[in-house]
Scaffold this motif. Structure first.
Motif, PDB file in Angstrom:
ATOM      1  N   GLN A  62       0.788  -1.277   0.148  1.00  0.00           N
ATOM      2  CA  GLN A  62      -0.029  -0.050  -0.024  1.00  0.00           C
ATOM      3  C   GLN A  62       0.805   1.403   0.099  1.00  0.00           C
ATOM      4  N   MET A  63       2.048   1.331   0.791  1.00  0.00           N
ATOM      5  CA  MET A  63       3.018   2.294   0.810  1.00  0.00           C
ATOM      6  C   MET A  63       3.526   2.534  -0.574  1.00  0.00           C
ATOM      7  N   TYR A  64       3.988   1.398  -1.430  1.00  0.00           N
ATOM      8  CA  TYR A  64       4.422   1.691  -2.632  1.00  0.00           C
ATOM      9  C   TYR A  64       3.602   2.191  -3.492  1.00  0.00           C
ATOM     10  N   ARG A  65       2.235   1.741  -3.503  1.00  0.00           N
ATOM     11  CA  ARG A  65       1.196   2.182  -4.305  1.00  0.00           C
ATOM     12  C   ARG A  65       0.786   3.726  -4.111  1.00  0.00           C
ATOM     13  N   LEU A  66       0.869   4.085  -2.780  1.00  0.00           N
ATOM     14  CA  LEU A  66       0.743   5.497  -2.497  1.00  0.00           C
ATOM     15  C   LEU A  66       2.016   6.520  -2.940  1.00  0.00           C
ATOM     16  N   LEU A  67       3.310   6.020  -2.903  1.00  0.00           N
ATOM     17  CA  LEU A  67       4.169   6.749  -3.535  1.00  0.00           C
ATOM     18  C   LEU A  67       4.132   6.881  -4.918  1.00  0.00           C
ATOM     19  N   ALA A  68       3.306   6.182  -5.510  1.00  0.00           N
ATOM     20  CA  ALA A  68       3.345   6.209  -6.761  1.00  0.00           C
ATOM     21  C   ALA A  68       2.160   7.211  -7.257  1.00  0.00           C
ATOM     22  N   THR A  69       1.373   7.587  -6.410  1.00  0.00           N
ATOM     23  CA  THR A  69       0.201   8.575  -6.923  1.00  0.00           C
ATOM     24  C   THR A  69       0.835   9.906  -7.156  1.00  0.00           C
ATOM     25  N   GLN A  70      -0.035  10.684  -7.677  1.00  0.00           N
ATOM     26  CA  GLN A  70       0.425  12.050  -8.231  1.00  0.00           C
ATOM     27  C   GLN A  70       0.652  12.763  -6.683  1.00  0.00           C
ATOM     28  N   GLU A  71      -0.092  12.666  -5.733  1.00  0.00           N
ATOM     29  CA  GLU A  71      -0.122  13.649  -4.612  1.00  0.00           C
ATOM     30  C   GLU A  71       1.401  13.117  -4.100  1.00  0.00           C
ATOM     31  N   PHE A  72       1.982  11.947  -4.103  1.00  0.00           N
ATOM     32  CA  PHE A  72       3.293  11.620  -3.297  1.00  0.00           C
ATOM     33  C   PHE A  72       4.405  11.780  -4.400  1.00  0.00           C
ATOM     34  N   ARG A  73       4.151  11.087  -5.661  1.00  0.00           N
ATOM     35  CA  ARG A  73       5.411  11.129  -6.601  1.00  0.00           C
ATOM     36  C   ARG A  73       5.748  12.421  -6.842  1.00  0.00           C
ATOM     37  N   THR A  74       4.946  13.418  -6.838  1.00  0.00           N
ATOM     38  CA  THR A  74       5.537  14.667  -7.446  1.00  0.00           C
ATOM     39  C   THR A  74       6.231  15.450  -6.099  1.00  0.00           C
ATOM     40  N   GLN A  75       6.228  14.787  -5.024  1.00  0.00           N
ATOM     41  CA  GLN A  75       7.137  15.539  -3.910  1.00  0.00           C
ATOM     42  C   GLN A  75       8.251  15.155  -3.639  1.00  0.00           C
ATOM     43  N   ILE A  76       8.768  14.001  -4.508  1.00  0.00           N
ATOM     44  CA  ILE A  76      10.010  13.502  -4.371  1.00  0.00           C
ATOM     45  C   ILE A  76      11.028  13.455  -5.596  1.00  0.00           C
ATOM     46  N   ALA A 103       7.573  -4.535  -6.152  1.00  0.00           N
ATOM     47  CA  ALA A 103       7.833  -2.975  -5.927  1.00  0.00           C
ATOM     48  C   ALA A 103       7.747  -2.333  -7.462  1.00  0.00           C
ATOM     49  N   ARG A 104       8.172  -2.979  -8.451  1.00  0.00           N
ATOM     50  CA  ARG A 104       8.228  -2.655  -9.839  1.00  0.00           C
ATOM     51  C   ARG A 104       6.742  -2.448 -10.549  1.00  0.00           C
ATOM     52  N   ARG A 105       5.822  -3.273  -9.995  1.00  0.00           N
ATOM     53  CA  ARG A 105       4.427  -3.173 -10.369  1.00  0.00           C
ATOM     54  C   ARG A 105       3.628  -2.204  -9.668  1.00  0.00           C
ATOM     55  N   GLU A 106       4.057  -1.781  -8.390  1.00  0.00           N
ATOM     56  CA  GLU A 106       3.412  -0.961  -7.501  1.00  0.00           C
ATOM     57  C   GLU A 106       3.833   0.486  -7.453  1.00  0.00           C
ATOM     58  N   LEU A 107       5.190   0.636  -7.945  1.00  0.00           N
ATOM     59  CA  LEU A 107       6.028   1.719  -7.719  1.00  0.00           C
ATOM     60  C   LEU A 107       6.832   2.245  -8.956  1.00  0.00           C
ATOM     61  N   LEU A 108       7.750   1.542  -9.318  1.00  0.00           N
ATOM     62  CA  LEU A 108       8.856   1.794 -10.394  1.00  0.00           C
ATOM     63  C   LEU A 108       8.427   2.066 -11.456  1.00  0.00           C
ATOM     64  N   LEU A 109       7.366   1.295 -12.035  1.00  0.00           N
ATOM     65  CA  LEU A 109       6.713   1.591 -13.201  1.00  0.00           C
ATOM     66  C   LEU A 109       6.015   2.963 -13.281  1.00  0.00           C
ATOM     67  N   HIS A 110       5.822   3.607 -12.141  1.00  0.00           N
ATOM     68  CA  HIS A 110       4.991   4.905 -12.291  1.00  0.00           C
ATOM     69  C   HIS A 110       5.639   5.997 -11.769  1.00  0.00           C
ATOM     70  N   VAL A 111       7.205   5.936 -11.310  1.00  0.00           N
ATOM     71  CA  VAL A 111       7.786   7.014 -11.080  1.00  0.00           C
ATOM     72  C   VAL A 111       9.054   7.459 -11.919  1.00  0.00           C
ATOM     73  N   PRO A 112       9.468   8.687 -12.029  1.00  0.00           N
ATOM     74  CA  PRO A 112      10.462   8.710 -12.790  1.00  0.00           C
ATOM     75  C   PRO A 112      11.980   8.541 -12.416  1.00  0.00           C
ATOM     76  N   ILE A 113      12.128   7.389 -11.661  1.00  0.00           N
ATOM     77  CA  ILE A 113      13.514   6.785 -11.095  1.00  0.00           C
ATOM     78  C   ILE A 113      14.437   6.300 -12.228  1.00  0.00           C
ATOM     79  N   PRO A 114      15.438   6.782 -12.536  1.00  0.00           N
ATOM     80  CA  PRO A 114      16.503   6.406 -13.665  1.00  0.00           C
ATOM     81  C   PRO A 114      16.793   4.820 -13.237  1.00  0.00           C
TER      82      PRO A 114
END
Ligand code: 6PG
Length: 276
Positions: A62-76, A103-114
């Motif tokens: 759930q945390m990974y999923r939240l970090l991938a949301t617009q609300e959180f991913r734009t803060q990092i 982590a890839r499914r819930e987070l990495l695919l949705h955030v601009p991490i190199p």
């Protein structure tokens, strides 16, 4: 983004020093995501990077999923975030049991991490011992070392199994007495397979250790870990940060067997009465 912006009713209560209790698993995930953002800002401001060992298991999903949301991913500032893993199963990265895969499914695919900032454990490789050695080389390349020569993460995220296991460190395992290796490959007898895991000294060298523990099935073990007799064979209890802080972020269901009131802070010793 600190807790003060949160809905006051969902502010965690401190059940014991360093043990924060949220109403439910969703609030545990939200509070964890806020802390992730805060700690990322702090680490990047101080060290230019935020190096995190992610946890396996289902609780951090759930945390990974939240970090991938617009609300959180734009803060990092993702180009300055480096992600590692605390442990991994000996399966390919696209396997359903892969901690990296989750982590890839819930987070990495949705955030601009190199891609170069994502350092997964290649636990599917054989011999797995060589892959563990290779992972030590990766840690040596990206992480500072502490006064005892262990790599220092800004954050080590951990779940806790209902037997008190953390990462792939099981209760009573000889590996818990490891004093030099950074990465090991314990056999999981019950599962008939091996895992790759950071060792206890590496986890304890982290600046922050954040446990996420939710659900009634974990309540009995959480009480033992936090209130029980010291047990040099219980991984979740043994984790004592050497320089940093340890926080348990739990929900009410997991906290239901903890003492109702945080023990009153010991009142400061009486000042000797001035002789009249
Ligand atoms: C793993 C984990 C393991 C996990 C706990 C809790 O790869 O399985 O690293 O240590 O964190 O067993 O698992 P759950 O979060 O699924 O309850």
């Amino acid at each position: 983004m600190d807790d003060t912006t949160a809905n006051p009713n969902s502010l965690p209560r401190e059940a014991l020093p360093g043990v924060l209790v949220c109403p439910d698993a969703a609030e545990v995930a939200r509070t964890a995501a806020r802390r992730f953002v805060d700690w990322a800002w702090q680490a990047i401001a101080r060290d230019g990077q935020f190096q995190v060992a992610l946890s396996g298991g289902s609780t951090p999903r759930q945390m990974y999923r939240l970090l991938a949301t617009q609300e959180f991913r734009t803060q990092i500032d993702w180009p300055r975030v480096h992600l590692f893993w605390g442990d991994e199963r000996a399966v390919p990265p696209d396997h359903a049991d892969s901690n990296y895969g989750l982590a890839r499914r819930e987070l990495l695919l949705h955030v601009p991490i190199p891609p170069g900032n994502v350092h997964r454990m290649e636990a599917e490789l054989t011999p797995i011992g060589r892959a563990a050695h290779q992972y030590e080389t990766v840690l040596r390349r990206f992480l500072e070392l502490d006064d005892r020569g262990f790599p220092v993460f800004h954050l080590a995220l951990l779940g806790m199994g209902s037997e008190g296991d953390i990462a792939s460190l099981n209760p009573g395992a000889r590996l818990l007495r490891e004093t030099s290796r950074w990465v090991s490959t314990p056999a999981m007898d019950k599962l008939g397979t091996r895992r790759m895991t950071l060792t206890l000294p590496v986890i304890e060298a982290a600046r922050r250790i954040l446990f996420l523990v939710t659900g009634a099935p974990k309540a009995a073990m959480l009480r033992v870990v936090l209130c029980g007799r010291a047990d040099r064979g219980l991984p979740a209890q043994m984790v004592q940060p050497r320089h940093g802080e340890r926080i348990f972020l739990v929900d009410e269901a997991a906290a239901r067997l903890l003492p109702a009131e945080a023990p009153a802070a010991a009142s400061p010793p009486e000042k000797p009465k001035k002789r009249s």
